[in-house]
Design a protein around this motif. Sequence first.
Motif, PDB file in Angstrom:
ATOM      1  N   PRO A  57       0.825  -1.213   0.000  1.00 41.26           N
ATOM      2  CA  PRO A  57       0.000   0.000   0.000  1.00 41.26           C
ATOM      3  C   PRO A  57       0.858   1.261   0.000  1.00 41.26           C
ATOM      4  O   PRO A  57       0.385   2.341  -0.327  1.00 41.26           O
ATOM      5  N   LEU A  58       2.133   1.085   0.332  1.00 41.98           N
ATOM      6  CA  LEU A  58       3.033   2.228   0.358  1.00 41.98           C
ATOM      7  C   LEU A  58       3.200   2.849  -1.028  1.00 41.98           C
ATOM      8  O   LEU A  58       3.609   4.002  -1.161  1.00 41.98           O
ATOM      9  N   ASN A  59       2.865   2.073  -2.083  1.00 37.99           N
ATOM     10  CA  ASN A  59       2.963   2.595  -3.449  1.00 37.99           C
ATOM     11  C   ASN A  59       2.070   3.809  -3.663  1.00 37.99           C
ATOM     12  O   ASN A  59       2.265   4.564  -4.606  1.00 37.99           O
ATOM     13  N   THR A  60       1.082   4.007  -2.777  1.00 38.68           N
ATOM     14  CA  THR A  60       0.198   5.175  -2.946  1.00 38.68           C
ATOM     15  C   THR A  60       0.946   6.462  -2.639  1.00 38.68           C
ATOM     16  O   THR A  60       0.630   7.507  -3.183  1.00 38.68           O
ATOM     17  N   ILE A  61       1.928   6.366  -1.755  1.00 37.20           N
ATOM     18  CA  ILE A  61       2.658   7.596  -1.435  1.00 37.20           C
ATOM     19  C   ILE A  61       4.068   7.613  -2.014  1.00 37.20           C
ATOM     20  O   ILE A  61       4.669   8.651  -2.160  1.00 37.20           O
ATOM     21  N   ARG A  62       4.561   6.462  -2.319  1.00 33.26           N
ATOM     22  CA  ARG A  62       5.867   6.404  -2.993  1.00 33.26           C
ATOM     23  C   ARG A  62       5.777   5.372  -4.107  1.00 33.26           C
ATOM     24  O   ARG A  62       5.737   4.177  -3.839  1.00 33.26           O
ATOM     25  N   ASP A  99       7.806   1.800  -4.675  1.00 39.82           N
ATOM     26  CA  ASP A  99       8.734   1.743  -3.567  1.00 39.82           C
ATOM     27  C   ASP A  99       8.940   0.330  -3.067  1.00 39.82           C
ATOM     28  O   ASP A  99      10.036  -0.175  -2.930  1.00 39.82           O
ATOM     29  N   HIS A 100       7.830  -0.342  -2.867  1.00 39.52           N
ATOM     30  CA  HIS A 100       7.925  -1.573  -2.095  1.00 39.52           C
ATOM     31  C   HIS A 100       7.185  -2.753  -2.696  1.00 39.52           C
ATOM     32  O   HIS A 100       6.427  -3.392  -2.013  1.00 39.52           O
ATOM     33  N   LEU A 160       1.154   1.457   6.733  1.00 37.46           N
ATOM     34  CA  LEU A 160       1.440   1.120   5.333  1.00 37.46           C
ATOM     35  C   LEU A 160       2.787   0.424   5.205  1.00 37.46           C
ATOM     36  O   LEU A 160       3.063  -0.207   4.194  1.00 37.46           O
ATOM     37  N   PHE A 179      -4.650  11.730  -0.298  1.00 40.05           N
ATOM     38  CA  PHE A 179      -3.322  11.784  -0.913  1.00 40.05           C
ATOM     39  C   PHE A 179      -3.165  13.055  -1.739  1.00 40.05           C
ATOM     40  O   PHE A 179      -4.144  13.627  -2.232  1.00 40.05           O
ATOM     41  N   GLN A 183      -5.415   9.781  -5.780  1.00 36.94           N
ATOM     42  CA  GLN A 183      -5.440   8.308  -5.747  1.00 36.94           C
ATOM     43  C   GLN A 183      -6.852   7.730  -5.782  1.00 36.94           C
ATOM     44  O   GLN A 183      -7.199   6.848  -4.992  1.00 36.94           O
ATOM     45  N   ASP A 231      -1.789  13.336   3.158  1.00 39.22           N
ATOM     46  CA  ASP A 231      -0.433  13.607   2.668  1.00 39.22           C
ATOM     47  C   ASP A 231      -0.508  14.748   1.647  1.00 39.22           C
ATOM     48  O   ASP A 231      -0.965  14.523   0.522  1.00 39.22           O
TER      49      ASP A 231
END
Lengths: 847, 225
Positions: A386-391, A394-395, B57, B92, B96, B167
């Motif tokens: 889920p970190l892909n939503t902000i980066r 990324d992961h 996350l 976001f 998103q 964010d």
Amino acid sequence: MENKPLNISWLFLMAWRDSRKNKARLFLFISSMILGIAALVAIYGIGDNLTKDIDRQAATLIGADLDVRTNKSPDSAARKFTDSLRKQADAYSEEQSFPSMILFMKGGGTRLVQIRALSGNFPFYGDIETTPKSAAKTFRDKHDVLVDKTLMLQYQANVGDSVQIGKVNFRIAGILNQAPGQTGFSSTIAPSVFMPLRYLKATNLAQKGSRINYNFYYKLKPQTDVDAMVTRLTPAFERHDLDQDTIKSKKESTGRSFSDVTKFLSLVGFIALLLGCIGVASAVHIYVKEKMQSIAILRCMGLSSKQAFLIFLIQITIIGFIGAVAGAALGSIIQQVLPIVFKDFLPLELQVTISWKAIGQGILLGVIISILFSLLPLISIRKVSPLNTIRVSDHTESTSKDPWRWFVYLLIFGFITCFARLQLEGWRQTLVFSISLVIGFIVLYGVAAASVWLIRKFFPSSWSYIWRQGLSNLYRPNNQTTILVLSIGLGTTFICTLFFVQSILMDRITLSTSENQPNMVIFDIQSKQRAAITELTKSEGLPLIQEVPIVTMRLQEINGVNAMENKNDSIRKYSNRAYNRELRVTFRDSLTSSERLIEGKWQGQAQDTAHISLEQGYAKSAHLSIGDRLVFNVQGVMVPAIVGSIREVDWNRVQTNFRLVFPKGVIDDAPQFHVLVTRVPNAAASAAFQQKVVSTYPNVSIIDLALILNVLDEILNKIGFVIRFMASFSIITGLIVLISSVLISKYQRMQESVLLRTIGASSLQVFMITALEYFFLGSIAAFTGIVLALIGNWGLAKFSFEVPFSPDWLTVVSIFFSISLLTTLIGVLNSRSALNRPPLEILRKNA
Amino acid sequence: MTEILSVRNLSKTYPAQGKTLSVLNDINFEIQQGSTVSIVGPSGSGKTTLLGLCAGLDRASSGSVVLNGIKLDELNEDERARVRNQHVGFIFQNFQLLPTLTALENVMVPLELRGERNVKASALTLLEKVGLAARGHHYPSQLSGGEQQRVSLARAFSNSPKILFADEPTGNLDTETGQKVEKLLFELNRDAGTTLILVTHDLELASKTNRIIRLKGGAILNDSL
């Protein structure tokens, strides 16, 4: 924390919601497997139709309830037995068939044909189809014959013309279109001529030692249980050395033959399907990559990895089902044209009906295979963070060490193996097929990866920008190099192999056409004709390259064991076939240039007991070795012999070669016929010489190398057409994979093209970059496919056919450019919207 | 007030070219339920990483995050997903929204994920609150940036989260639209009594929250508490 149940209906709802805006793209995924499914459904369907038609028309395949046959003249006891069967029959026919020359009186053409001398009203089921229709009946009562339609065309003969068979002239009563059990294929190899049996004697062709097949056809009384009767009479059949066929056994053997053919073709279709599935996997891979952001958002909102995986699995399953249905529908349409493709191989009239069984099999296969091949990219969904939503990016964990990935590979291999096992006879063949397929794919994949690596490693930095950009597109992110090299490469391998095998076979024959090699064999020469024909050959200025006596015999005993004892022995030592087959044997005092002694000692002149020489293949198949004591039945006379030597024989020559050679001084006076081998300089000389021989000595048969080449060419063309038809599924699948790959990556390409155009690239420059990229792709794929085919066929030529491999380079070059240019054309055509549209329109859209 | 978020000795490192890159170093703070907090700092200070860890996350390299009494570092990814679905809302910078879902469906998804039925009415009410009831059947690509962020707001509040992570919620919007979205965000937050944690560069926006945590080089430089 409460554990939520998996809401299946919501997963279906999400799968549907997500697919609404992706319908066209999802259809593209499955388009590459539609043709593979279609090929299989068409083949399964035609197989199903064939089974039903063989069931329905079985009686017309054999033409009688019972066919009793032998390839040696039946003795009085056997005659008595066949006559006794007539008492249980409503109708009876007899046929004697053998190869012989026919002379067309008008035009003087001669040709080796299969004479079928017939009495009675055979066939009792089905018809001999002739033009005019009445000829099938009338020729039996008159001095007439029926001549195969291919011969009539070849020699431009008409109904009413005369032909000479043996010493007798016959009128052509009609054109033979079809006889029971006969295929277009068999009429190419040995075109038939039907004549009344009662005139056979007058032709003087049935001599002692002639190779005649005898068939006795019975239409049994309606209440007869034919198979029970055959079982009851089996000892008698064996005693009199008679074989038999019933409707049931004919149905089984015909069914088995066609089942083998359809299974083979299914495997060819399956390869097309596998290619398509790799296209599916590649397309789903790109699709899933683009969906990563959406999946990450859903994961943020609480979607579990399992739920995310299931949403897309449901989507792929449904779209796979739709694709399989579309493929099955297309397959059912293709099934309608298959009888045209197979017409030369079918011994019966095929009624094409929709096969629901084949459709069901195709749909099931389509769904299974689309799921299986989508699983590889789909399992990566489980790893989306889920970190892909902000980066972005990324992961997302790598799936290369994911045990599920290896489990999916295992599932795919297992599925391929199980499918192949259903089509092939044993596990050994199955594993060879599956492993070869895997190796083929690995080689192509390896070449694709190596090409990309080499391009990067040795990138031609000095090339102009357009060339560099076109080339670098092969290894950029989301490139389609591997999948296209795989699919187009494999298709190219198919096509090339077809051409190469055809040319290897032709080369094998034409080797013998070289200077001073014999190219004509005259056989069935009777002893009293020998001197005259030798003289005639010499007077025509033709060389006597070989002149060989032939004695026919059977093996009576091996080391004191006769056929019956061998058969009844539970630990059978010798092959039963060794006893049953009629042997054509020669006698001479030396080896020929095509022979080499590999074991034992050659004996040229017999001393006490003859020491004979065996060909190594024959010795092996009959389980015979040096020192074995044999007894031969030479037309009633028992002749003992000892295996004295084993020879290696080069069969790859137009000349007489023998499995068994006797020394001189044993069978020299036995009834015999002779073979003469010569070389004719050209077609005209060949025709003139054949005409002279046949008109004077009509019992003599001639094999002309030119005729063999023609027949072989025709057979290869017929087989080649079927294989080309099936290979075309793979080629077209490769092209569909290409089209869908281009369309799927169009968005990305469009952005790049637009950016290039925005910063000043002309349409022509963008067009050139695109065209070059696809040309490079097509040429790597075509080159790889050709190299694979060259290696495979070199091995085939060297180890199997044992001839030097010299491919036709013009064909190779033509295939290379055809495939490369076709790939370029399709790539450019499908990218044209990126070339034509104004940059602002697309930039706005992206914004 | 009860504690909704507790961060203890939180550190996050990444392997980079054979070395270890420390992004967050020994972070400690607690946040009370119903409060509004801004996390500010220059680029690369670790704001977004901290937000990701607090929202579950990502996993911390060391230390712990307790959200609404649940220790996130003891949960696997799917268990953390359930926590997010039950207790957390997100907004976001780049909105998103799911591009293949309509605005209404985007708002419905968090509720549907909970297994709730007949969620259309409550989703429509939320869309009404953000002034987009009439655009419910439009896809994100048919909406302007401000409209997309309003749909995103409606979605964030749809599962009545205990805590909302935003964010740079106005980072991609022009000033006027940004101000409208800000206003709406604080209104909805007040009405729902949600805890709001903002990550932003915008000090003016940060000043509207009860508390500001300043980060620099992966550590807390200053906490206005």
